[in-house]
Design a protein around this motif. Structure first.
Motif: not given
Length: 187
Positions: A6-7, A9-12, A46, A54, A61, A63
């Motif tokens: 799954k892509p 996210n920056t929140s990850d 960041e 992505n 990208y 994942y």
């Protein structure tokens, strides 16, 4: 165990930071080269991905590897540094959540999926990666899906244990992959 990419996210980023910081600065060097300082922080990530993630514009990208039985994140990696003229890119930052997920073929299956996306979705002709020679398990995993050792750069890092590490560039061409994947039977 069934997995899915799954892509990320920056929140990850906080999840990845937690996984990396369970280890020492040599582990961080194996995972990301000299990009970051130990301990890793969300702010460092960041800043590194300040162009975003992505998208082809960001040139990377990311994942997350998810366990489909409970939708739990168990690993991550990226594909980036796209060279669309030569139709190649580099896989990097391959990370499993913890030791319990290693040695079960999970990373190999995830890598297979990422390679397939590289050749089929991104229309690449060649995928590369870099690995330190001391990381025998990773090398074995990469070779198991068709990567072959290429250029070796000696003495690129001195570890906390005063060991010299050599960098190995590994390469997988689309034509080799198409022939090789027929013999892979772990999916």
């Amino acid at each position: 165990m069934k997995i899915e990419l799954k892509p990320l996210n920056t929140s990850d980023f906080s999840i990845v930071v937690e996984w990396v910081n369970q280890h020492d600065q040599d582990f961080l060097m194996q995972w990301a080269g000299p990009t970051y300082q130990f301990p890793l922080t969300v702010e460092q990530m960041e800043e590194h991905y300040s162009k975003g993630i992505n998208s082809l514009e960001s040139d990377v990208y990311l994942y997350m590897i998810k366990d489909l039985t409970n939708n739990e994140p168990i690993g991550s990696f990226q594909i980036g540094r796209f060279n669309m003229i030569n139709k190649e890119a580099i896989i990097g930052r391959f990370l499993m959540k913890d030791e319990g997920y290693r040695g079960q073929g999970i990373g190999r299956r995830a890598l297979y999926q990422l390679i397939q996306m590289g050749f089929e979705i991104f229309q690449l002709n060649r995928i590369k990666l870099n690995v330190y020679d001391i990381n025998k398990r990773a090398i074995k995993c990469y070779e198991s899906v068709g990567f072959r050792k290429g250029k070796i750069t000696e003495n690129v890092h001195r570890s906390l244990k005063n060991e010299e590490w050599n960098n190995i560039e590994m390469v997988l061409n689309k034509e080799s992959w198409m022939n090789y994947r027929e013999g892979i039977n772990f999916l």
